[in-house]
Design a protein around this motif. Structure first.
Motif, mmCIF file in Angstrom:
data_model
loop_
_atom_site.group_PDB
_atom_site.id
_atom_site.type_symbol
_atom_site.label_atom_id
_atom_site.label_comp_id
_atom_site.label_asym_id
_atom_site.label_seq_id
_atom_site.Cartn_x
_atom_site.Cartn_y
_atom_site.Cartn_z
ATOM 1 N N VAL A 296 0.845 -1.204 0.000
ATOM 2 C CA VAL A 296 0.000 0.000 0.000
ATOM 3 C C VAL A 296 0.879 1.251 0.000
ATOM 4 O O VAL A 296 0.572 2.235 -0.669
ATOM 5 C CB VAL A 296 -0.950 -0.012 1.225
ATOM 6 C CG1 VAL A 296 -1.570 1.352 1.470
ATOM 7 C CG2 VAL A 296 -2.037 -1.065 1.052
ATOM 8 N N LEU A 297 1.996 1.189 0.723
ATOM 9 C CA LEU A 297 2.905 2.327 0.816
ATOM 10 C C LEU A 297 3.932 2.360 -0.311
ATOM 11 O O LEU A 297 4.841 3.171 -0.296
ATOM 12 C CB LEU A 297 3.600 2.320 2.183
ATOM 13 C CG LEU A 297 2.643 2.488 3.370
ATOM 14 C CD1 LEU A 297 3.400 2.361 4.681
ATOM 15 C CD2 LEU A 297 1.905 3.809 3.290
ATOM 16 N N ARG A 298 3.790 1.469 -1.276
ATOM 17 C CA ARG A 298 4.636 1.423 -2.475
ATOM 18 C C ARG A 298 6.105 1.131 -2.165
ATOM 19 O O ARG A 298 7.010 1.590 -2.852
ATOM 20 C CB ARG A 298 4.537 2.713 -3.275
ATOM 21 C CG ARG A 298 3.138 3.168 -3.592
ATOM 22 C CD ARG A 298 2.648 2.533 -4.875
ATOM 23 N NE ARG A 298 1.404 3.146 -5.317
ATOM 24 C CZ ARG A 298 0.206 2.591 -5.132
ATOM 25 N NH1 ARG A 298 0.102 1.445 -4.516
ATOM 26 N NH2 ARG A 298 -0.883 3.172 -5.577
ATOM 27 N N ARG B 33 10.506 11.174 -4.399
ATOM 28 C CA ARG B 33 9.889 11.526 -3.126
ATOM 29 C C ARG B 33 10.978 11.777 -2.096
ATOM 30 O O ARG B 33 12.119 11.355 -2.261
ATOM 31 C CB ARG B 33 8.995 10.378 -2.655
ATOM 32 C CG ARG B 33 7.844 10.147 -3.610
ATOM 33 C CD ARG B 33 7.078 8.923 -3.321
ATOM 34 N NE ARG B 33 6.397 9.011 -2.039
ATOM 35 C CZ ARG B 33 5.788 7.977 -1.493
ATOM 36 N NH1 ARG B 33 5.790 6.818 -2.095
ATOM 37 N NH2 ARG B 33 5.176 8.103 -0.342
ATOM 38 N N ASP B 34 10.584 12.407 -1.024
ATOM 39 C CA ASP B 34 11.491 12.647 0.082
ATOM 40 C C ASP B 34 11.986 11.295 0.597
ATOM 41 O O ASP B 34 11.174 10.414 0.905
ATOM 42 C CB ASP B 34 10.728 13.397 1.170
ATOM 43 C CG ASP B 34 11.543 13.640 2.429
ATOM 44 O OD1 ASP B 34 12.759 13.350 2.437
ATOM 45 O OD2 ASP B 34 10.950 14.128 3.406
ATOM 46 N N GLN C 241 15.805 3.875 -4.437
ATOM 47 C CA GLN C 241 16.383 3.642 -5.766
ATOM 48 C C GLN C 241 15.320 3.144 -6.741
ATOM 49 O O GLN C 241 15.256 3.597 -7.886
ATOM 50 C CB GLN C 241 17.535 2.640 -5.680
ATOM 51 C CG GLN C 241 18.216 2.389 -7.011
ATOM 52 C CD GLN C 241 18.856 3.655 -7.561
ATOM 53 O OE1 GLN C 241 19.650 4.291 -6.874
ATOM 54 N NE2 GLN C 241 18.500 4.027 -8.777
ATOM 55 N N ASP C 242 14.475 2.225 -6.291
ATOM 56 C CA ASP C 242 13.409 1.707 -7.156
ATOM 57 C C ASP C 242 12.428 2.814 -7.545
ATOM 58 O O ASP C 242 11.969 2.873 -8.686
ATOM 59 C CB ASP C 242 12.670 0.558 -6.477
ATOM 60 C CG ASP C 242 13.557 -0.668 -6.289
ATOM 61 O OD1 ASP C 242 14.602 -0.770 -6.969
ATOM 62 O OD2 ASP C 242 13.200 -1.514 -5.453
ATOM 63 N N TRP C 243 12.099 3.690 -6.607
ATOM 64 C CA TRP C 243 11.219 4.822 -6.923
ATOM 65 C C TRP C 243 11.865 5.699 -7.997
ATOM 66 O O TRP C 243 11.218 6.093 -8.961
ATOM 67 C CB TRP C 243 10.958 5.673 -5.692
ATOM 68 C CG TRP C 243 10.038 5.071 -4.675
ATOM 69 C CD1 TRP C 243 9.203 3.990 -4.832
ATOM 70 C CD2 TRP C 243 9.859 5.511 -3.331
ATOM 71 N NE1 TRP C 243 8.523 3.747 -3.663
ATOM 72 C CE2 TRP C 243 8.904 4.666 -2.727
ATOM 73 C CE3 TRP C 243 10.414 6.543 -2.575
ATOM 74 C CZ2 TRP C 243 8.487 4.831 -1.409
ATOM 75 C CZ3 TRP C 243 9.998 6.704 -1.263
ATOM 76 C CH2 TRP C 243 9.046 5.857 -0.699
ATOM 77 N N ASP D 282 15.218 -2.886 2.067
ATOM 78 C CA ASP D 282 15.834 -1.755 2.742
ATOM 79 C C ASP D 282 15.271 -0.450 2.158
ATOM 80 O O ASP D 282 15.043 -0.368 0.955
ATOM 81 C CB ASP D 282 17.344 -1.872 2.484
ATOM 82 C CG ASP D 282 18.108 -0.723 3.033
ATOM 83 O OD1 ASP D 282 18.312 0.259 2.281
ATOM 84 O OD2 ASP D 282 18.510 -0.792 4.199
ATOM 85 N N PRO D 283 15.052 0.567 2.989
ATOM 86 C CA PRO D 283 14.512 1.829 2.469
ATOM 87 C C PRO D 283 15.360 2.433 1.353
ATOM 88 O O PRO D 283 14.824 3.047 0.429
ATOM 89 C CB PRO D 283 14.488 2.754 3.693
ATOM 90 C CG PRO D 283 14.534 1.860 4.865
ATOM 91 C CD PRO D 283 15.216 0.598 4.433
ATOM 92 N N TRP D 284 16.667 2.258 1.417
ATOM 93 C CA TRP D 284 17.525 2.806 0.351
ATOM 94 C C TRP D 284 17.240 2.121 -0.982
ATOM 95 O O TRP D 284 17.276 2.758 -2.035
ATOM 96 C CB TRP D 284 19.005 2.697 0.728
ATOM 97 C CG TRP D 284 19.348 3.580 1.883
ATOM 98 C CD1 TRP D 284 19.697 3.174 3.137
ATOM 99 C CD2 TRP D 284 19.341 5.009 1.911
ATOM 100 N NE1 TRP D 284 19.910 4.276 3.943
ATOM 101 C CE2 TRP D 284 19.705 5.415 3.219
ATOM 102 C CE3 TRP D 284 19.057 5.991 0.959
ATOM 103 C CZ2 TRP D 284 19.795 6.755 3.583
ATOM 104 C CZ3 TRP D 284 19.150 7.321 1.338
ATOM 105 C CH2 TRP D 284 19.516 7.694 2.627
ATOM 106 N N GLN D 285 16.934 0.812 -0.953
ATOM 107 C CA GLN D 285 16.572 0.115 -2.183
ATOM 108 C C GLN D 285 15.229 0.624 -2.705
ATOM 109 O O GLN D 285 15.043 0.807 -3.898
ATOM 110 C CB GLN D 285 16.494 -1.396 -1.951
ATOM 111 C CG GLN D 285 16.136 -2.182 -3.196
ATOM 112 C CD GLN D 285 17.180 -2.043 -4.289
ATOM 113 O OE1 GLN D 285 18.354 -2.256 -4.044
ATOM 114 N NE2 GLN D 285 16.769 -1.678 -5.497
ATOM 115 N N THR D 286 14.286 0.858 -1.802
ATOM 116 C CA THR D 286 12.994 1.418 -2.207
ATOM 117 C C THR D 286 13.181 2.772 -2.858
ATOM 118 O O THR D 286 12.578 3.057 -3.911
ATOM 119 C CB THR D 286 12.042 1.514 -0.990
ATOM 120 O OG1 THR D 286 11.721 0.182 -0.555
ATOM 121 C CG2 THR D 286 10.766 2.246 -1.334
#
Length: 174
Positions: free
Chosen positions: A26-28, A65-66, A56-58, A50-54
């Motif tokens: 839901v939070l992508r 995004r921030d 990069q994917d974004w 990991d948030p850093w991978q997310t």
């Protein structure tokens, strides 16, 4: 809130992992498979990158995004397992072992930008998590039932099940 009766450890794990899997999507966030097949470490797990991978994917998808959104979203997704159990089973859902989730949340809080008072920040995010779990309860229940019958769901299987009957509007991280 309508809650279910007594739960087995496997049923609790299914709803716990389904909570992580659904809210992460839901939070992508970048998510993978989910399982309730026990191993030497636990009765189940979900892959939330990991948030850093997310981040990069974004960026690869031209979605800027921030970076703090990825950290907040990952913390919320980690909180969603316990919140799903509480939503489905009531206070009976508060008996599980949440040390791994709490440890990962603590690491995320340390690795991210300064949040001020971490306990206050966690309380605020837990409230957001609870709202998301309630809003997406139908998807969590569908994923949990699929886990109970199959044991493992691929990333694509989770997304297909979630697409079958959309919950109320999705939310963005942050």
């Amino acid at each position: 809130m309508v809650t279910r009766g007594p739960r087995s450890a496997l049923e609790a794990a299914a709803y716990h992992e389904a909570g992580h899997a659904v809210i992460g999507r839901v939070l992508r966030l970048t998510c993978g498979h989910v399982t309730i097949k026990p191993d030497s470490d636990s009765i189940g797990h979900v892959i939330i990158r990991d948030p850093w991978q997310t981040i990069q994917d974004w960026e690869d998808r031209q979605h800027f995004r921030d970076p703090a959104s990825a950290f907040r979203g990952t913390i919320i997704a980690r909180m969603a397992g316990r919140e799903a159990e509480l939503e489905i089973f009531g206070t009976q859902g508060d008996e599980g072992d949440y040390h791994d989730d709490e440890r990962q949340i603590a690491v995320l809080l340390q690795d991210a930008e300064p949040w001020g008072d971490p306990d206050r920040f966690k309380t605020r995010l837990r409230g957001k998590t609870r709202g998301l779990v309630r809003r997406h309860r139908q998807s969590i229940e569908r994923i949990a039932q699929a886990l109970l019958s199959r044991g493992v769901l691929t990333r694509d299987a989770v997304e297909a099940i979630m697409a079958q009957q959309p919950d109320r509007r999705s939310h963005q991280a942050g």
